[in-house]
Design an enzyme around this catalytic site. Structure first.
Site, PDB file in Angstrom:
ATOM      1  N   ASP A   6      25.261  31.685  -4.642  1.00 15.33           N
ATOM      2  CA  ASP A   6      24.604  31.630  -3.342  1.00 15.33           C
ATOM      3  C   ASP A   6      23.857  32.959  -3.134  1.00 15.33           C
ATOM      4  O   ASP A   6      23.984  33.901  -3.931  1.00 15.33           O
ATOM      5  CB  ASP A   6      25.600  31.354  -2.211  1.00 15.33           C
ATOM      6  CG  ASP A   6      24.894  30.756  -0.987  1.00 15.33           C
ATOM      7  OD1 ASP A   6      23.652  30.837  -0.906  1.00 15.33           O
ATOM      8  OD2 ASP A   6      25.573  30.204  -0.106  1.00 15.33           O
TER       9      ASP A   6
HETATM   10  C1  BGC Z   1      22.879  29.504   1.989  1.00 12.56           C
HETATM   11  C2  BGC Z   1      22.584  28.398   1.013  1.00 12.56           C
HETATM   12  C3  BGC Z   1      21.109  28.305   0.739  1.00 12.56           C
HETATM   13  C4  BGC Z   1      20.606  29.639   0.262  1.00 12.56           C
HETATM   14  C5  BGC Z   1      19.130  29.643  -0.069  1.00 12.56           C
HETATM   15  C6  BGC Z   1      22.193  30.790   1.604  1.00 12.56           C
HETATM   16  O1  BGC Z   1      22.309  31.736   2.616  1.00 12.56           O
HETATM   17  O2  BGC Z   1      24.272  29.691   2.078  1.00 12.56           O
HETATM   18  O3  BGC Z   1      23.085  27.188   1.502  1.00 12.56           O
HETATM   19  O4  BGC Z   1      20.853  27.296  -0.201  1.00 12.56           O
HETATM   20  O5  BGC Z   1      20.856  30.602   1.276  1.00 12.56           O
HETATM   21  O6  BGC Z   1      18.341  29.537   1.043  1.00 12.56           O
END
Ligand code: BGC
Length: 756
Positions: free
Chosen positions: A283
């Site tokens: 993530d």
């Molecule tokens: C979130 C994810 C997301 C990623 C990219 C993160 O902060 O937890 O769910 O896919 O950002 O935007």
């Protein structure tokens, strides 16, 4: 010229695979072997690097730092770039200017639609309509690929039992079985067979992110492994079984180790046990965050992440900064880097990017596929199926299109605060507000009076925190309230559009109070005091607490966040052109102290009999609130009514590999046709582990004309009766099972059978 030749050769070798019908995996392997044999260590590490592209501006792409990295072969993927005008030149930088011309992946959070926005996932789950959910995902993929996106960070399948956690909005509710069905439908819809209108799916967040303590985002998670397997893992596994090409690990710790570096989770469970062969991305910034978790310095966390099985670093830049050195010092091996690089290249191969890096850069499609009438209709229909009618005293709903209707509330005339939390490519200027939709629907037959009536919160700072970057007008409290009361007095019926703003759920949008925010509650109470028919449309991205509302308001419909077409979808149901069919996929508490509250809990040694309306000393209950929720899982009314007959079982016994059928007669006893979601629950009465009091194991949506009866039949198969035992083996233990069928998890008919 040399570049063109290289591309042509790659294309020919790829096309050849199809022409000769050779097994694709073999072709992919030799293609990638060949490519990797030419790659330097730096280029291999470059493939593991995913960076944000949000701030690139059209026209300046080629001079951007990202284009430079792509040219140098030090970039594998980019996220959140909106528009072909930016994506195409970046792809060109990678393909035409880098030494080996390896194309980039373009990822985005395509969670509930692209420009045509579907309702938030939690709302969609309340439709229990897998086909519509799959089609919605297909449309999202079609729109996203027309804009150059080839990788979607979806489905999000984290089970969450704590509505304080804002990201409950992004999941599919509290039930493992339904979550698994939806996860698979989403993967099918998004990914299909990797055609040019499909994206690669990315299942997230692996794992257990939804169990953040106290519902506070990014907080600690801790639970037993048997609970992980029996209650939390189903969605991830179902998505992987459906062929999801990638997985995103989660921010939280699992067994004290950040998921990003948890070998047991990423290697033993995901790779070995579930045979996941796609690639694993972290993530956002999660490798760097491991330092804040306190498990090592920059190089240590980099090594840990790679060795645990991470293939791509989302936005930490630590793989690019530290892997080469770690390799030199012998902390990681070339085989570790090769393995990760291969998986990323395989993803690009599966997406057809080596055959045609501009496969998703078709300017004709780009002009044609966004926000089309067909897509909008699908989103509108889906939205109508997500609303849950929680109360409808005296059949107040549907409203007649006549007289004066006072539409009041801070959510009635806003475009972008009600679409939903993950609308990263929305175009609010194209969408209507509920007020405009209501006016359109009544078409002069009734008069819509409107007043905002109040702010979201009295406290401007709290309101600002909940609006994020989607501001909403602040009004003078007294003036706004006076105006609302004035139009309410004039009207025949009051419709309140109140609740949360879309940004009050989703990422980093935890709430410690789940009642209607103060400013709105005050106005609502003043309106109720007028003693007029009043309908509450509750906007929310989570279960909220509506105890007072349930006691004082005749009609309540939960409308969640319905996407770009809600302005038409809500009137469709409010005025009865469609009947409500949605049923809750989350339990709605009556007090915050009941949280976490969910229907499929384990029995305690000191249960309180269902329906007990007083406190029982030395039993599992509260002094001040009864155990039952306000509205249980599976609950929701329609404008018609249904009656259930007794369950007919094909036998009273089954063998461990046998099957039974359970049939129930369902009758539409009302005056309107409608769809009823018939739910089947099972309870394993005696097992080696304590088993939930009830678990959903099947459901069917049946269409019934007014007065019509239909037999609804379920196959009872061994799979429905299995669970993970203490050693995490999936077992079916013989013994007695209860089988329940009903319109929700509370009102069920029950029978039982024995497994021998
Ligand atoms: C979130 C994810 C997301 C990623 C990219 C993160 O902060 O937890 O769910 O896919 O950002 O935007």
């Amino acid at each position: 010229m040399q570049e063109e030749m290289k591309r042509l050769l790659l294309t020919i070798s790829f096309t050849g695979c199809w022409l000769f019908g050779l097994a694709q995996s073999q072709d992919m392997k030799s293609f990638i072997d060949n490519l990797m044999s030419k790659m330097t260590t730096e280029e291999k590490i470059g493939q593991l690097n995913l960076l944000p592209g949000g701030d690139i501006t059209t026209g300046a792409v080629m001079n951007s730092p990202l284009a430079k990295l792509a040219t140098e072969g030090r970039l594998g993927a980019v996220l959140n770039v909106v528009g072909l005008d930016k994506i195409r030149p970046l792809q060109e930088a990678a393909v035409k200017r880098s030494r080996l011309g390896i194309p980039l992946l373009f990822g985005q959070d395509v969670i509930h639609g692209y420009q045509t926005v579907f309702p938030i996932p939690l709302a969609q789950s309340c439709s229990w309509n897998l086909k519509a959910i799959e089609e919605g995902a297909q449309i999202a993929a079609k729109e996203a690929t027309s804009q150059g996106i080839n990788w979607a960070y979806s489905p999000m399948v984290d089970i969450a039992l704590d509505p304080r956690w804002g990201r409950i909005a992004e999941g599919n509710g509290e039930d493992p079985y339904l979550n698994g069905c939806i996860a698979a439908a989403m993967v099918r819809g998004l990914q299909g067979n990797y055609g040019r209108e499909n994206v690669m799916a990315c299942v997230k967040h692996f794992a257990l992110y939804g169990a953040s303590e106290a519902g506070r985002d990014y907080n600690t998670v801790d639970m037993s492994r048997q609970r992980m397997f029996n209650q939390y893992f189903s969605g991830y596994k179902a998505a992987i079984d459906a062929g999801a090409g990638s997985v995103m690990s989660s921010f939280n710790v699992v067994d004290g180790v950040p998921a990003t570096a948890n070998r047991w989770l990423l290697n033993d469970v995901l790779r070995k046990r579930w045979q996941f062969d796609g690639f694993l991305v972290t993530d956002y910034g999660a490798i760097r965050e491991m330092m804040a978790h306190g498990v090592g310095d920059a190089q240590t966390v980099t090594i840990k992440a790679l060795q645990a099985g991470t293939d791509m670093d989302m936005c930490s830049s630590l793989f690019s900064e530290h892997l080469a050195e770690a390799l030199k010092q012998g902390h990681v091996t070339m085989a570790d880097i090769d393995r990760a690089c291969r998986r990323v290249l395989e993803a690009k191969y599966k997406l057809g990017l080596f055959a045609n890096p501009y496969r998703f850069c078709d300017t004709k499609r780009a002009k044609r596929e966004l926000y089309t009438p067909e897509h909008r209709l699908a989103a509108r229909n889906m939205a109508t199926e997500t609303f849950v009618l929680l109360k409808n005293e005296g059949e107040l709903l549907p409203l007649a299109k006549q007289g004066k209707i006072a539409l009041i509330g801070p959510l009635a005339d806003t475009r972008n605060n009600v679409v939903g939390c993950w609308s990263t490519a929305d175009a609010p200027e194209k969408y209507a507000t509920l007020k405009e939709g209501m006016q359109r629907a009544v078409n002069g037959k009734a008069e819509i009076l409107y007043a905002q009536g109040c702010n979201i919160y009295d406290d401007a700072d709290i309101q600002a925190a909940g609006t994020f970057n989607r501001a909403i007008t602040r009004v003078d409290k007294q003036q706004a309230c006076d105006e609302a009361l004035r139009i309410a007095r004039e009207a025949d019926v009051i419709v309140c559009a109140m609740g949360e703003l879309a940004e009050m759920s989703g990422e980093c949008a935890s709430r410690a109070n789940l009642c209607l925010p103060d400013a709105q509650m005050e106005l609502l109470q003043a309106l109720v005091a007028l003693n007029k028919p009043l309908v509450l449309l509750n906007f929310s991205g989570r279960p909220t607490i509506m105890k007072w509302e349930s006691e004082h308001i005749p009609a309540i419909m939960n409308v969640w966040f319905g996407g770009s077409e809600l302005a038409d979808a809500i009137p469709d149901v409010v005025f009865g052109d469609k009947v409500p069919t949605g049923k809750l996929t989350v339990t709605m508490p009556k007090a915050l102290g009941q949280v976490p509250i969910y229907y499929n809990h384990l029995p305690t040694g000191r249960p309180v009999a269902e329906g007990t309306n007083h406190f029982v000393k030395y039993s599992s209950n509260y002094i001040d609130v009864r155990n039952e929720p306000l509205y249980p899982f599976g609950y929701g009314f329609s404008y018609t009514t249904y009656a259930y007959g007794d369950i007919m079982l094909s036998g009273k016994e089954m063998t461990k590999d046998g099957r039974l059928t359970a049939t129930v007669m369902v009758t539409n006893t009302g005056k309107r046709e409608g769809d009823e979601v018939v739910q089947l629950y099972i309870h394993d009465k005696v097992a080696s582990l304590s088993r939930p009091v009830k678990e959903l194991k099947g459901f069917q949506r049946v269409h019934l004309a007014a007065g019509e009866s239909k037999k609804v039949t379920f196959d009872i198969t061994p799979d429905m009766l299995k669970f993970y035992d203490y050693n995490l083996e999936e077992v079916l233990e013989p013994g007695e099972f209860d089988l329940m069928i009903g319109p929700n998890s509370r009102e069920v008919k029950t029978t039982s059978f024995i497994v021998k």
